[in-house]
Enzyme design. Structure first.
Site, PDB file in Angstrom:
ATOM      1  N   ASP A  71       0.817  -1.205   0.000  1.00  0.00           N
ATOM      2  CA  ASP A  71       0.000   0.000   0.000  1.00  0.00           C
ATOM      3  C   ASP A  71       0.861   1.270   0.000  1.00  0.00           C
ATOM      4  O   ASP A  71       0.500   2.277  -0.606  1.00  0.00           O
ATOM      5  CB  ASP A  71      -0.936   0.014   1.219  1.00  0.00           C
ATOM      6  CG  ASP A  71      -2.126  -0.932   1.043  1.00  0.00           C
ATOM      7  OD1 ASP A  71      -2.216  -1.612  -0.004  1.00  0.00           O
ATOM      8  OD2 ASP A  71      -2.979  -0.978   1.951  1.00  0.00           O
ATOM      9  N   TYR A 188      -4.025   4.459   9.280  1.00  0.00           N
ATOM     10  CA  TYR A 188      -3.659   4.993  10.604  1.00  0.00           C
ATOM     11  C   TYR A 188      -4.897   5.334  11.434  1.00  0.00           C
ATOM     12  O   TYR A 188      -4.949   5.081  12.648  1.00  0.00           O
ATOM     13  CB  TYR A 188      -2.792   6.238  10.400  1.00  0.00           C
ATOM     14  CG  TYR A 188      -2.043   6.735  11.610  1.00  0.00           C
ATOM     15  CD1 TYR A 188      -1.965   6.012  12.793  1.00  0.00           C
ATOM     16  CD2 TYR A 188      -1.357   7.949  11.546  1.00  0.00           C
ATOM     17  CE1 TYR A 188      -1.244   6.490  13.887  1.00  0.00           C
ATOM     18  CE2 TYR A 188      -0.645   8.434  12.632  1.00  0.00           C
ATOM     19  CZ  TYR A 188      -0.596   7.702  13.802  1.00  0.00           C
ATOM     20  OH  TYR A 188       0.106   8.182  14.882  1.00  0.00           O
ATOM     21  N   GLN A 245       4.435   9.529   4.674  1.00  0.00           N
ATOM     22  CA  GLN A 245       5.639   9.407   3.855  1.00  0.00           C
ATOM     23  C   GLN A 245       6.466  10.680   3.792  1.00  0.00           C
ATOM     24  O   GLN A 245       7.690  10.623   3.733  1.00  0.00           O
ATOM     25  CB  GLN A 245       5.240   8.961   2.445  1.00  0.00           C
ATOM     26  CG  GLN A 245       4.490   7.620   2.486  1.00  0.00           C
ATOM     27  CD  GLN A 245       4.295   7.024   1.135  1.00  0.00           C
ATOM     28  OE1 GLN A 245       4.199   7.731   0.139  1.00  0.00           O
ATOM     29  NE2 GLN A 245       4.233   5.706   1.070  1.00  0.00           N
TER      30      GLN A 245
END
Lengths: 288, 288, 288, 288
Positions: A71, A188, A245
Site C-alpha cells: 500500500d 492509521y 511518507q
C-alpha cells in the site's frame, strides 16, 4: 476508456519478489504488443518496447500504471499521477493490502481482463493540504490516505484548535490528529480508533491520537468540508505528515487547511472481490 | 513518623499563582516553628528559618516536601526524593490533578492536619528501567507514572518485541508502547485506551499506542514482573521517555528492562477524599 | 497431590466429537488402572472400572475431573467442584478456548504427564455474589468468570450505583455492568472494552457495557474489594447473570454484593504453553 | 414556508416542568393569534384557540409542532409526523439533548424568531426497517435514530449475518448490532464505540455491541445502501428495537431489511448554535 497500448510499471525495488516478477511480467506485456515503461532499477529489461526512465517519469504517456509493492508503494505512485490521472492497478508482492488487494497469483488473470477491457474504475477521494505560516502559504500537499499532525516523541501534548467550515470544533489536547479520506480510514485512523468508511464515499474523518479528553471521539464530516487546524501550543517538535511518507516541522500558530482535491485517484478493479471481503481477510473477521 | 520540623517546598515557578502562594505559605510555616527550604526562584523569601538552595537540594534534611504545581511538578519531585524517601504533599496551583488533588483553598486546612499528625502515607509503586545497548547497560531510570517507547513523528511504525519474565508476549506493531504503574494508569495510558487501576495496587500495565493489530489490547501483569522490550525494527527515530519528561533516542536492537523499584513514592493524604471522587471530578462522571 | 486413582469425566454431550472421544478415552484410562466416573449420556461405557452417575455427581470421590468441551462446559464444571475442589483438566473438542487450551490431539500426551505427576496446579480466583432484596439475602452465587447486571433488550438504560469497600464510585448509566475475575477478563469483559489481566492475579475488573458517560472506563480494583451494586432505576427488565449461564431478574433497589470467594478453581497445567501464547492464538496477535 | 398560523404542542406530561411551561406557553401563542392543539393531558388549557385532542392527533392540521421534553419525546413525535412532515421545534425541559438543544430559557426568544420567519429547516435522514419472517413481511417501522437487534439479558451471544447491497459483510458474533442514522450516531451508537457523524449527512452506521471479534469496528456506508440482517443463531430471546422505544421479538432466520426512508425529519433551527457547540457541551469537550 480506449484500448490500452502502453503501461508503466513501478515496483518496490527492495521487495525480494520484485525482480523475478518484473522479469516475467515485462515480456508477458510486450508479447501482447504493449509498450512498457519501467524505472531505472530494472534497466536490464530495456528493449524494443521497453523504455527505462526515472521512477517519477514512468507514468508519462502511459495508459495505466501497474504498482508492484504494498500500500505504501501505491500511495507514492498516487502522487505521481496526480495531474495525469492514469488508472492504477495495484499488485501486492507480499501480504495483501487494502489498496493492493491482488496477489501475484492473481496478476496475470487480472491483466487479461484489463487488456480485454473487462474492468471498472473505482474513484477515490484525495485531500489537499495547505500549510500557512504567518499568513503565507509555505507548503502545498495532496494525499490519498491522510494528513496527520503529530507531536515528536519528546514533545509535550499538543493543543490543536480545529475548525470546520469556519466553525470551531474544539481544542484537541492530544498526541496528534489524523484527517483522513475514506481510503485512509482503514490505515492509521483505524489504529487510532476511527471507523471503517466505505472507500468510495466522499467524507472526511477527523480522529484524534490519544486525546486527553476521552470524549473526543472520531468525527465524520462532509467531503466538501474545509478543515482548518491551528497549532495553538508551543510544546516542542510537532510535525505535519502526508500519507505517512513526507513530513515537515510546524511552528506555533501555523495553520493547516485541508479540503478535498478535485483530482481523484482511479483504481482499476477486476473480478468481484468486495470491500467487505478485503476487510474480512485483513481484519480476521469471521474468525474470533 | 515523628514531629515535622522542617519542610522543603518546590513550586512550579512559572505558575502565575506560585509567587503569591509562596509569600503567604512560607511565613505561615515559620510562624509555626518550621524550618523551610525553598528553591532559588524564591530567594527573596530567605530568612532566619528559610534556607534558599538549588531546586534539587530542597528535599535534603527535610521531613516532608510540599509540591506547589501540577502533576508534572510532582513527578519531577518524586525523582528528587528517590533515595531520601520523604513524603510529598501535592498542592495544585491550577485545575486539580490525580497526584495533586488538593487546591490552594484546601492547603492551610490540610497543613494544619499534617502538622498535628493527622494524616496517612499512601505508598505508590515506582518502576525502574534499564536501557541495554549491545549487551551493556547505558542508562538507568526510575518513574512514578510510565516508561514509554514512542516513534518520532516522521518514523515508520515500530516493531517492539515484548517479553514478560522471559516469556514472549508478541511483537507490537504500533506507534509505541506504554509501560505504566497503577499511578500512571490515569495519565498517558488512559489516553491510549488503558484501564483505570486503583493506584495503590502493585501491578504493571502494558498499553500499546495505536497498534496496527487491533486485538492488541492493554495487558495487566503482576507488579513483580520483569518486562523486556526489544526494538526489533529500524524505522527511523525512536525514543525512550520517562514520565513524559526525560528522553533518549533508541537504536535498533536496544533492549529496555522494566521492573518495580524497591523504593516507593510516599504521598501524604489528609481528609477523606477517595480515589473515586478524584476520578469523578477529573472524568466528569455523574455527568453525561 | 498424591497418585491419581480416580477421574471424573464431564463432556459436552451435544458436541459432535464427544462420543468418539469418550469411547477412546475411557478405555485408555481404565487400562491404566484408573477408576472412571462418567455422566449418564455415556451409560453405554459402564463397566468394571466405570461408574455412570448423574452429571452433577461425576466429581464425587474422584481425584481430578476432565472436561471435554468448550470454556462454557468448564465454567459449569467449576461450579460442581466448588466444595470438593478437585483440579480440572480442560480439553477442547472444538476451537481452543482460554480455559480449555488443549486440543484432542494433545490430550493423551497431556494425560500421560498428569498420570506421571508431571503437572502443576494453577489457582484461579472465583467471585461470590449475594443478591439482597429489601434487606434479605435471596440469592447466593459463585462464578469463575463474571457477575453481570444487564438490561433486557427492551428496557431503558439502567442506573447502577456502585460502591467499593463502602466508597461510592459513581452511578453507571449503561446497558449493564460486568464484574469480572482475571479469568473472565478475556471473556465478556474484553468484548466490552476491558483490559486483559494475567489470569492468576487477585483482582476484580469492573467494566460498564455501553456506558453513556464515555469516560466511564474499565476499573481494576484489589481482589479483596467488596463491590456493591445498587439498581437505582426502574427501567424495565434487568437481570443478574452468572458466568453467562444462570440468571435471575432484579427489582429496583436490589443490591448485589460481590467479593472474592475463599475457594479457588484449580486448573491442571502440563507443558509450557504460556498465557501469552494462548492470547496470541485466540486474538490473532502476530498477524495483523 | 408560509406564515405559521397553527402550532401543535406535545409535551412529556410526566416532566415536572411540563405543566408550568404549558400554562405560560399556550397563552403566549394564542395572544399572537396562533391556533394551538394540545394533548389530553392539558385539557384544562382548552379554549377558543386551543383544541384538545389525543396525543397522536396533535400534529394534524398544524404548521409546526413544538416538542417539550427530551430527545426521547422528540423521537416519538418524529414518528407522528412521518406522513404530514411538519417541522419540529424541540425544547428541552431538563438537561439539553442532541435533538432538543434549546432550553426553556431560550424558548420564547426562539419562538419570536420562528413566528417572524427567521429560521431554517434542517433535514435529517430516517431509516425504514422491514421485518421478514419465512418470506413474508410481518413488520414495517421507521426511525430517526436507530434500528437495533439486541439479545435478551439471559440469551447467549447472537450470530447476525450482515449484507450490504447483497454483498456479505460478515457474521457478527455479538450482543447485538446498531444500524444508525447520522442523527443516531450521538445516541446508542456512540456508547457502543461508533463515530460522531455530522447529522445532516446521508449515511448509515453499523456498530456492533460488544463484538467477540475485536476487529469488528463500526462501519460507515452510503445512505442509499440496503442493509440486510439475518439472525443466524437460535440463542434465546432476541429483539428488534426501534429508536429504543418499540420492540418485537425475533425468531431464528428472521431477516431485517434496513434502508433510507424517502421522508425526512425536519428540525427547526434558529440562532447560530453549531453542531460542534452542542457536542462540546454534551461531551465536556474543552474540559478534560
Amino acid at each position: 476508456m480506449g484500448d490500452i497500448r502502453s503501461i508503466g510499471i513501478i515496483a518496490k525495488a527492495t521487495s525480494p519478489h520484485a525482480d523475478e516478477t518484473m522479469h516475467r511480467l515485462v515480456p508477458w506485456l510486450t508479447e501482447r504488443g504493449i509498450q512498457v515503461r519501467v524505472q531505472e532499477d530494472f534497466s536490464m529489461l530495456s528493449g524494443d518496447q521497453v523504455t527505462v526512465v526515472p521512477r517519477e517519469m514512468v507514468p508519462e504517456q502511459t495508459d495505466i500504471v501497474i504498482v508492484l509493492g504494498g500500500d505504501g508503494t501505491l500511495l507514492s505512485v498516487a502522487r505521481l499521477v496526480e495531474k495525469t490521472e492514469q488508472p492504477i492497478l495495484g499488485i501486492n508482492l507480499g501480504s495483501l493490502g487494502f489498496l493492493t488487494e491482488l496477489g501475484i497469483g492473481e496478476m496475470y488473470g487480472s491483466l487479461e481482463e484489463v487488456l480485454s477491457g473487462n474492468f471498472r474504475i473505482e474513484e477515490r477521494m484525495r485531500l489537499e493540504a495547505n500549510l500557512v505560516r504567518e499568513g503565507r502559504e509555505i507548503g502545498h500537499y495532496q494525499v490519498l490516505n491522510d494528513v496527520v499532525i503529530n507531536k515528536g516523541a519528546l514533545a509535550r501534548i499538543i493543543d490543536l484548535e480545529a475548525f470546520i467550515d469556519g466553525q470551531r470544533v474544539t481544542n484537541y489536547k492530544a498526541d496528534g490528529l489524523i484527517v483522513s479520506t475514506p481510503t485512509g480510514s482503514t490505515a492509521y485512523s483505524l489504529a487510532a480508533g476511527g471507523p471503517i468508511i466505505e472507500p468510495t464515499l466522499d467524507l472526511i474523518v477527523i480522529a484524534p491520537i490519544c486525546p486527553h479528553t476521552l470524549t473526543n471521539r472520531p468525527l465524520v464530516v462532509p467531503g466538501d468540508s474545509r478543515v482548518e487546524l491551528h497549532l495553538a501550543s508551543d510544546s516542542g517538535k510537532v510535525y505535519l505528515t502526508l500519507d505517512g511518507q513526507e513530513g515537515t516541522q510546524l511552528n506555533k500558530d501555523d495553520r493547516v487547511h485541508i479540503f478535498a482535491s478535485p483530482k481523484k485517484v482511479k483504481l482499476i478493479r477486476t473480478g468481484a472481490k468486495s470491500f467487505f471481503e478485503v476487510l474480512s481477510t485483513k481484519l480476521y473477521w469471521g474468525q474470533r
